[in-house]
Design a protein around this motif. Structure first.
Motif, mmCIF file in Angstrom:
data_model
loop_
_atom_site.group_PDB
_atom_site.id
_atom_site.type_symbol
_atom_site.label_atom_id
_atom_site.label_comp_id
_atom_site.label_asym_id
_atom_site.label_seq_id
_atom_site.Cartn_x
_atom_site.Cartn_y
_atom_site.Cartn_z
ATOM 1 N N PHE A 18 -5.458 16.934 2.916
ATOM 2 C CA PHE A 18 -5.342 15.494 2.651
ATOM 3 C C PHE A 18 -6.643 14.786 3.045
ATOM 4 C CE2 PHE A 18 -3.773 11.169 3.367
ATOM 5 C CZ PHE A 18 -2.880 11.000 2.319
ATOM 6 N N ASN B 215 -9.266 15.152 -0.906
ATOM 7 C CA ASN B 215 -9.850 13.811 -0.682
ATOM 8 C C ASN B 215 -8.830 12.686 -0.723
ATOM 9 O OD1 ASN B 215 -12.009 11.972 -0.292
ATOM 10 N ND2 ASN B 215 -12.102 11.568 -2.499
ATOM 11 N N CYS B 216 -7.583 12.982 -0.433
ATOM 12 C CA CYS B 216 -6.540 11.963 -0.553
ATOM 13 C C CYS B 216 -6.834 10.766 0.354
ATOM 14 C CB CYS B 216 -5.181 12.549 -0.203
ATOM 15 S SG CYS B 216 -4.828 14.130 -0.998
ATOM 16 N N GLN C 94 -7.660 0.966 -7.735
ATOM 17 C CA GLN C 94 -8.359 2.052 -8.410
ATOM 18 C C GLN C 94 -7.718 2.260 -9.772
ATOM 19 O OE1 GLN C 94 -10.890 3.494 -6.676
ATOM 20 N NE2 GLN C 94 -10.375 2.418 -4.776
ATOM 21 N N ALA D 206 -3.187 6.723 -15.232
ATOM 22 C CA ALA D 206 -1.854 7.344 -15.350
ATOM 23 C C ALA D 206 -1.441 7.409 -16.818
ATOM 24 C CB ALA D 206 -0.835 6.530 -14.554
ATOM 25 N N PHE E 271 -4.903 -0.452 -10.199
ATOM 26 C CA PHE E 271 -3.645 -0.715 -9.499
ATOM 27 C C PHE E 271 -3.847 -0.427 -8.017
ATOM 28 C CE2 PHE E 271 -2.525 0.038 -13.864
ATOM 29 C CZ PHE E 271 -1.554 -0.917 -14.101
ATOM 30 N N LYS E 272 -2.999 -1.050 -7.220
ATOM 31 C CA LYS E 272 -3.145 -0.930 -5.767
ATOM 32 C C LYS E 272 -2.875 0.495 -5.292
ATOM 33 C CE LYS E 272 -0.174 -3.136 -3.190
ATOM 34 N NZ LYS E 272 0.525 -4.276 -2.586
ATOM 35 N N THR F 82 10.372 8.451 -8.437
ATOM 36 C CA THR F 82 9.548 7.970 -9.543
ATOM 37 C C THR F 82 8.216 7.500 -8.976
ATOM 38 O OG1 THR F 82 9.535 6.517 -11.462
ATOM 39 C CG2 THR F 82 10.543 5.622 -9.482
ATOM 40 N N LEU G 36 6.627 14.820 -6.599
ATOM 41 C CA LEU G 36 5.336 14.842 -5.906
ATOM 42 C C LEU G 36 4.457 15.967 -6.440
ATOM 43 C CD1 LEU G 36 6.373 14.061 -2.233
ATOM 44 C CD2 LEU G 36 4.991 12.642 -3.769
ATOM 45 N N VAL H 292 0.533 15.506 -7.691
ATOM 46 C CA VAL H 292 -0.644 16.247 -7.219
ATOM 47 C C VAL H 292 -1.241 17.056 -8.371
ATOM 48 C CG1 VAL H 292 -1.565 17.810 -5.478
ATOM 49 C CG2 VAL H 292 0.298 16.269 -4.883
ATOM 50 N N TYR I 111 -3.528 14.725 -10.337
ATOM 51 C CA TYR I 111 -4.867 14.600 -9.745
ATOM 52 C C TYR I 111 -5.698 15.857 -10.041
ATOM 53 C CZ TYR I 111 -3.637 10.560 -6.805
ATOM 54 O OH TYR I 111 -3.290 9.320 -6.349
ATOM 55 N N ASP J 291 -11.468 6.236 -12.413
ATOM 56 C CA ASP J 291 -12.015 6.845 -11.205
ATOM 57 C C ASP J 291 -12.366 8.312 -11.442
ATOM 58 O OD1 ASP J 291 -11.786 5.855 -8.081
ATOM 59 O OD2 ASP J 291 -11.967 8.013 -8.361
ATOM 60 N N GLU K 255 -13.766 10.189 -8.713
ATOM 61 C CA GLU K 255 -14.117 10.833 -7.451
ATOM 62 C C GLU K 255 -13.225 12.052 -7.225
ATOM 63 O OE1 GLU K 255 -12.612 8.727 -3.621
ATOM 64 O OE2 GLU K 255 -12.907 7.187 -5.111
ATOM 65 N N MET L 138 -10.400 14.291 -8.823
ATOM 66 C CA MET L 138 -10.507 14.310 -10.287
ATOM 67 C C MET L 138 -11.900 14.771 -10.702
ATOM 68 S SD MET L 138 -8.275 11.857 -9.224
ATOM 69 C CE MET L 138 -9.068 10.289 -9.152
ATOM 70 N N MET M 93 -7.722 22.464 -6.888
ATOM 71 C CA MET M 93 -6.711 22.931 -5.930
ATOM 72 C C MET M 93 -5.913 24.101 -6.491
ATOM 73 S SD MET M 93 -5.129 19.407 -4.397
ATOM 74 C CE MET M 93 -5.621 18.174 -5.595
ATOM 75 N N LEU N 93 3.129 15.590 2.786
ATOM 76 C CA LEU N 93 3.684 14.288 2.391
ATOM 77 C C LEU N 93 5.131 14.153 2.884
ATOM 78 C CD1 LEU N 93 2.236 13.979 -1.237
ATOM 79 C CD2 LEU N 93 1.436 12.785 0.815
#
Ligand code: HEC
Ligand code: HEC
Length: 473
Positions: A241, A248-249, A272, A276, A326-327, A339, A349, A353, A356, A410, A412, A415, A440, A452
């Motif tokens: 993480f 890089n979470c 960011q 999606a 989005f935040k 969701t 989840l 992942v 990403y 994004d 970074e 991604m 990963m 998580l």
């Protein structure tokens, strides 16, 4: 630990239950009925008068147009004040319509700083960027002001006016408590009484410990308490993480101290653009496409609209750096959700992942443009967990943003990587190439998901540590 993600130091301008019908829960989580499981707990006497009013209001179905929905219908305390089911977007009080965004958890929201286009980053290093504020697009200025939005939103609680809401309080069971808290004449001025209701709800969300219990395994672990030992799998997930080069979470889901001294919220409150996938009917077996997306011209672009209106592009084709942002959500209690992402397009989840991990290496999987019966390779078999590369599949990358508004996507880690793609972005990062090896491994993805899982509140340490199970070894 400080994690600096390269492109986030670049100034923005440069970087250019409500299901009344039984709905399928795709991962076996519960489906909801309109009654839901939410009842107010015993009134906490330590709450201020205002917060006590807020608590009664939060669970009061009379505050909706159809008298069938309270705040808790969507923000269920038994699901960390998040949605009590796995459907992407919830139906409103007028049950023929649903919203266009996933319901966030309301836990740990009191630490959110006000929205600014030029907000400092809590890590103290990353340069200023849009940050703070409530809702996926930051348009809620305070928790008190935010409460007005669902009350008056036709696709949520669907009240016709502020007056309708205030009269429901005045004629309801806690009218006297409301008067005690806000004055004997409070109901004479509708606008003031409506604002007081928001103040009451904010007081609840701030004072009531159930909105910020800090009772997860992760909390026991961070504060070195009994029962707070992470298993090897969870600990590997935690290291990942924070790993700047692999997952890089925490580059965005920041775990350090925030402005108000709280810490470990797993967000830096920034915005960011992850790109999606569009949640629409083109996804095979999609359990819950967003009705608004039936219109190919409709795009939910977060900071640049349509709900927020101060950063709209001059024309739809004028590139605007705010579009698609989005935040960064708080990740606490994320394992209790069914969701994910602002449009609820993902439902586990592992999928998140995987997104990403393979957004750039397997774009055909996330943005298939081949579900049109032409016989082109089908790359998106109902969102299986391990995407495979399908040579020749057609791709409509970032299909939930118009082409002209994809400049802020994004790149970074995880991604983008900077490991030898053919294109270097202004940020210095490089996108991964389609068909390249994802960063990963399946084991690392499993470990991250285990980590998580330690963020869920209400953790009770078992009498003896488990010896078998998914997240043990
Ligand atoms: C029909 C479902 C629904 C109901 C009922 C509802 N909400 Fe929400 N809530 C949402 C959705 C969807 C969002 C995200 C909306 C957006 O980003 O535009 C949200 C966002 C929020 C947020 C912002 C959280 C954040 O992360 O910034 C707060 C606070 C909130 N709701 C409080 C309330 C309160 C208080 C009530 C009752 C007065 C309420 N909600 C009723 C669906 C609902
Ligand atoms: C570049 C910043 C950034 C990085 C790096 C990042 N995230 Fe996120 N994360 C976001 C944003 C922004 C969203 C919301 C995106 C949206 O809804 O469109 C999000 C959403 C999520 C969600 C969904 C939460 C919800 O309530 O819907 C999960 C889970 C998540 N991230 C986990 C991770 C993990 C695990 C990693 C590391 C592999 C990671 N993130 C890396 C910015 C980031």
């Amino acid at each position: 630990m400080m994690n600096l993600a390269m492109d986030r130091t670049v100034p923005l301008g440069m970087a250019l239950s409500v299901a009344l019908f039984a709905l399928m829960a795709c991962d076996g989580k519960s489906t909801a009925t309109i009654t839901g499981s939410s009842t107010p707990g015993p009134r906490q006497s330590s709450l201020s008068l205002g917060a006590q009013v807020g608590q009664l209001a939060f669970f009061d179905k009379n505050l909706s147009g159809g008298k069938n929905m309270s705040c808790a219908s969507c923000h269920d305390p038994q699901y960390a004040y998040g949605p009590p089911n796995s459907i992407s977007v919830q139906l409103g009080s007028d049950i023929t319509q649903s919203g266009a965004r996933a319901v966030p958890s309301l836990r740990y929201r009191d630490s959110t700083p006000p929205y600014s286009d030029d907000a400092p980053n809590p890590d103290g290093v990353t340069s200023n960027s849009p940050g703070g504020g409530f809702m996926w697009d930051g348009r809620g200025t305070t928790l008190a002001a935010q409460a007005a939005l669902p009350l008056l939103n036709p696709v949520e609680m669907n009240n016709s006016s502020k007056d309708a809401v205030v009269r429901a309080v005045e004629n309801g069971a806690y009218a006297d408590l409301f008067r005690q808290a806000f004055g004997a004449d409070v109901f004479k001025n509708t606008d003031a009484a409506f604002n007081d209701l928001g103040t009451a709800i904010q007081a609840l969300e701030t004072e009531d410990l159930s909105f910020h219990p800090y009772s997860s395994k992760y909390d026991l672990y961070v504060f070195n308490k009994i029962g707070g030992t992470l298993t090897p799998a969870e600990r590997r997930g935690e290291v990942l993480f924070h790993s700047t080069g692999v997952a890089n979470c925490s580059g965005c889901h920041y775990t350090g101290a925030n402005f108000n001294g709280s810490s470990g919220l797993m967000t830096d409150f920034t915005y960011q653009a992850l790109g999606a996938p569009r949640n629409d009917k083109s996804i095979p077996n999609n359990p819950d496409p967003i009705p608004a997306n039936d219109d190919p011209k409709y795009f939910d672009m977060g900071l640049c609209g349509p709900y927020r209106t101060d950063h709209m592009p001059a024309t739809p084709d004028t590139a605007n750096p705010y579009c698609g942002m989005f935040k960064v959500p708080v990740l606490r209690n994320v394992a209790t959700r069914g969701t994910f992402f602002h449009n609820g397009v993902l439902h586990s989840l592992e999928q998140v992942v995987n997104f990403y991990n393979t957004r750039d290496t397997n774009p055909e999987y996330w943005y298939a443009a081949n579900n049109d019966g032409t016989g082109a390779p089908q790359a998106n078999p109902g969102w299986a967990l391990q995407p495979t590369h399908v040579p020749g599949a057609t791709v409509n990358k970032y299909n939930d943003l118009p082409n002209s508004q994809q400049g802020s996507i994004d790149e970074e880690v995880p991604m983008g990587t900077g490991d030898g793609g053919d294109k270097t972005l202004a940020s210095g990062t490089q996108p991964r190439q389609p068909g390249a090896t994802p960063v990963m491994t399946p084991q690392q993805i499993a470990d991250l998901v285990c980590f998580l899982g330690t963020l869920s509140d209400g953790y009770q340490p078992p009498a003896a540590p488990p010896t078998a199970g998914r997240c043990v070894k």
